[in-house]
Write a protein that holds these residues in place. Structure first.
Motif, PDB file in Angstrom:
ATOM      1  N   TRP A  88       0.825  -1.212   0.000  1.00 29.88           N
ATOM      2  CA  TRP A  88       0.000   0.000   0.000  1.00 29.88           C
ATOM      3  C   TRP A  88       0.862   1.267   0.000  1.00 29.88           C
ATOM      4  O   TRP A  88       0.587   2.217  -0.743  1.00 29.88           O
ATOM      5  N   LYS A  89       1.889   1.277   0.834  1.00 30.21           N
ATOM      6  CA  LYS A  89       2.719   2.482   0.950  1.00 30.21           C
ATOM      7  C   LYS A  89       3.477   2.785  -0.332  1.00 30.21           C
ATOM      8  O   LYS A  89       3.584   3.956  -0.745  1.00 30.21           O
ATOM      9  N   TYR A  90       4.003   1.767  -0.988  1.00 28.20           N
ATOM     10  CA  TYR A  90       4.832   1.970  -2.169  1.00 28.20           C
ATOM     11  C   TYR A  90       4.085   1.697  -3.467  1.00 28.20           C
ATOM     12  O   TYR A  90       4.681   1.328  -4.476  1.00 28.20           O
ATOM     13  N   ARG A  91       2.784   1.917  -3.445  1.00 29.23           N
ATOM     14  CA  ARG A  91       1.984   1.780  -4.664  1.00 29.23           C
ATOM     15  C   ARG A  91       2.358   2.882  -5.649  1.00 29.23           C
ATOM     16  O   ARG A  91       2.929   3.925  -5.260  1.00 29.23           O
ATOM     17  N   GLY A  92       2.028   2.682  -6.906  1.00 28.92           N
ATOM     18  CA  GLY A  92       2.438   3.624  -7.946  1.00 28.92           C
ATOM     19  C   GLY A  92       1.870   5.015  -7.789  1.00 28.92           C
ATOM     20  O   GLY A  92       2.482   5.997  -8.224  1.00 28.92           O
ATOM     21  N   THR A  93       0.696   5.148  -7.176  1.00 26.63           N
ATOM     22  CA  THR A  93       0.059   6.458  -7.072  1.00 26.63           C
ATOM     23  C   THR A  93       0.493   7.250  -5.836  1.00 26.63           C
ATOM     24  O   THR A  93       0.100   8.407  -5.679  1.00 26.63           O
ATOM     25  N   LEU A  95       2.982   9.271  -4.465  1.00 31.58           N
ATOM     26  CA  LEU A  95       4.182  10.020  -4.838  1.00 31.58           C
ATOM     27  C   LEU A  95       4.966  10.486  -3.619  1.00 31.58           C
ATOM     28  O   LEU A  95       6.115  10.922  -3.742  1.00 31.58           O
ATOM     29  N   ALA A  96       4.366  10.388  -2.420  1.00 34.78           N
ATOM     30  CA  ALA A  96       5.060  10.834  -1.216  1.00 34.78           C
ATOM     31  C   ALA A  96       5.977   9.762  -0.640  1.00 34.78           C
ATOM     32  O   ALA A  96       6.756  10.040   0.280  1.00 34.78           O
ATOM     33  N   ALA A  97       5.898   8.527  -1.161  1.00 42.18           N
ATOM     34  CA  ALA A  97       6.745   7.450  -0.656  1.00 42.18           C
ATOM     35  C   ALA A  97       8.211   7.743  -0.963  1.00 42.18           C
ATOM     36  O   ALA A  97       8.557   8.206  -2.052  1.00 42.18           O
ATOM     37  N   LYS A  98       9.062   7.449   0.016  1.00 40.39           N
ATOM     38  CA  LYS A  98      10.479   7.735  -0.136  1.00 40.39           C
ATOM     39  C   LYS A  98      11.120   6.728  -1.099  1.00 40.39           C
ATOM     40  O   LYS A  98      10.962   5.519  -0.960  1.00 40.39           O
ATOM     41  N   TYR A  99      11.876   7.250  -2.075  1.00 44.08           N
ATOM     42  CA  TYR A  99      12.522   6.412  -3.084  1.00 44.08           C
ATOM     43  C   TYR A  99      14.001   6.280  -2.744  1.00 44.08           C
ATOM     44  O   TYR A  99      14.742   7.267  -2.767  1.00 44.08           O
ATOM     45  N   THR A 100      14.439   5.064  -2.371  1.00 42.67           N
ATOM     46  CA  THR A 100      15.843   4.826  -1.981  1.00 42.67           C
ATOM     47  C   THR A 100      16.395   3.634  -2.767  1.00 42.67           C
ATOM     48  O   THR A 100      16.512   2.522  -2.242  1.00 42.67           O
ATOM     49  N   PRO A 101      16.765   3.844  -4.014  1.00 44.31           N
ATOM     50  CA  PRO A 101      17.236   2.725  -4.855  1.00 44.31           C
ATOM     51  C   PRO A 101      18.568   2.150  -4.412  1.00 44.31           C
ATOM     52  O   PRO A 101      18.894   1.013  -4.765  1.00 44.31           O
ATOM     53  N   ASN A 102      19.361   2.874  -3.647  1.00 49.59           N
ATOM     54  CA  ASN A 102      20.674   2.383  -3.235  1.00 49.59           C
ATOM     55  C   ASN A 102      20.676   1.741  -1.847  1.00 49.59           C
ATOM     56  O   ASN A 102      21.732   1.340  -1.356  1.00 49.59           O
ATOM     57  N   TRP A 103      19.498   1.667  -1.207  1.00 48.58           N
ATOM     58  CA  TRP A 103      19.434   1.052   0.130  1.00 48.58           C
ATOM     59  C   TRP A 103      19.631  -0.461   0.005  1.00 48.58           C
ATOM     60  O   TRP A 103      19.080  -1.106  -0.887  1.00 48.58           O
ATOM     61  N   GLU A 104      20.437  -1.063   0.887  1.00 52.27           N
ATOM     62  CA  GLU A 104      20.697  -2.491   0.763  1.00 52.27           C
ATOM     63  C   GLU A 104      20.849  -3.209   2.093  1.00 52.27           C
ATOM     64  O   GLU A 104      20.851  -4.453   2.117  1.00 52.27           O
TER      65      GLU A 104
END
Length: 337
Positions: A88-93, A95-104
């Motif tokens: 639910w939080k990271y659904r496509g719509t 836009l306020a969800a935090k985007y962290t592509p380098n988190w591992e």
């Protein structure tokens, strides 16, 4: 004109295809709704003997199953909840969800992911160890620790029925037993054919029945009623009908049942009567035998270790007899093994 007619025809075909797809989707949706509505009705007739025990052993095992299930839910429920929340939080719509592509990596998450399951497994191991030893099938249940208060019943698995011997009463039955309420029972279990498994789910533990071997299981019925016993190990063509009734009765009703069995004209002598009853049969009716040869159970076990006449001449005539009997069956227990 021809091109216009072709486009019109193609449009008509596309519309008809769309209509069929919509009807198909509506039908599937209707079927799905009906399935969910009727499932509770279909399942309402189902029952679980393991979850409705009447004996001390069965109640202890039920407690172990429920406790282990609850401990495992400590991991399962948070995983299900977090899966739904993350989706639910990271659904496509959103836009306020935090985007962290380098988190591992996260040490905190690693601690929770590994520590909690390890703690649960540790407690489950201790609980299962203690419960398994406390409810050991071969551990006597006689109150006050007196073996004299325990009834002995010999259970012999055959193709595809159960033969029960009451050595103290001198009687035998097929596919039916009776025991007094609140009286510990010592079942001595063996097989006259391939391996089976003796179990009365409502009362508790199961034990394997193997030819030439003697296994023990102690059970007790704390509630008057008739409960279904069965084999829980596949043994061939008639396995599904290898059932028997276990009647837990008052002392007076048990004595009346014994007197009824003693009125039967049939006897169970080893080996002549046994050879007849040992012939394969499916859904065998209840039978009573008013007399039993002395040490019937011991003679049967010894017949697999020596000749059927009791002499150790290096041959196993009982085994040869079983092999010949099984080879004549279209779907024998031997083939099942």
């Amino acid at each position: 004109m021809m091109q216009a007619a072709n486009r019109l025809l193609q449009g008509r075909k596309a519309f008809l295809h769309w209509g069929r797809e919509m009807r198909k989707r509506n039908s599937l949706k209707y079927l799905s709704v009906m399935t969910w509505l009727t499932a509770p009705l279909l399942l309402s007739g189902c029952g679980s003997a393991l979850m409705d025990p009447t004996g001390e052993i069965g109640q202890g095992l039920k407690s172990l199953i429920i406790t282990a299930f609850g401990l495992m839910l400590i991991v399962v429920i948070p995983v299900i909840v977090m899966t739904i929340l993350f989706a639910w939080k990271y659904r496509g719509t959103n836009l306020a969800a935090k985007y962290t592509p380098n988190w591992e990596h996260s040490n905190i998450i690693e601690v929770f992911v590994w520590a909690i399951p390890c703690v649960i497994i540790f407690f489950l191991a201790i609980l299962t160890w203690q419960t398994s030893h406390y409810f050991d099938p071969s551990k006597p249940l006689a109150s006050e620790g007196s073996e004299d208060e325990t009834m002995t019943i010999d259970a012999i698995s055959l193709d595809w029925k159960w033969l029960f011997i009451y050595p103290d009463e001198g009687i035998a039955t097929v596919n039916e037993i009776a025991i007094p309420v609140d009286k510990p029972v010592h079942f001595r279990v063996t097989s006259g054919t391939v391996m089976n498994s003796f179990m009365i789910p409502t009362l508790g533990s199961q034990i394997y029945a193997m030819a030439g071997m003697d296994n023990d299981v102690y059970l007790i019925g704390n509630e008057i009623g008739t409960f279904r016993g069965r084999s829980t190990n596949y043994s061939g063509e008639g396995y599904s009908e290898m059932l028997f009734d276990a009647r837990v009765t008052s002392d007076a009703d048990f004595q009346a049942w014994v007197d009824k069995v003693k009125q039967s004209p049939e006897t169970m002598m080893f080996p002549e009567d046994y050879d007849q009853i040992a012939k394969p049969s499916v859904a065998n009716p209840v039978e009573y035998f008013s007399q039993v040869s002395p040490d019937f159970y011991g003679d049967l076990i010894n017949s697999y270790k020596a000749g059927s006449d009791g002499t150790d001449d290096g041959t196993d005539s009982r085994g040869e007899h079983n092999e010949a009997r099984e080879s004549s069956m279209p779907m024998s227990a031997q083939a099942a093994e």
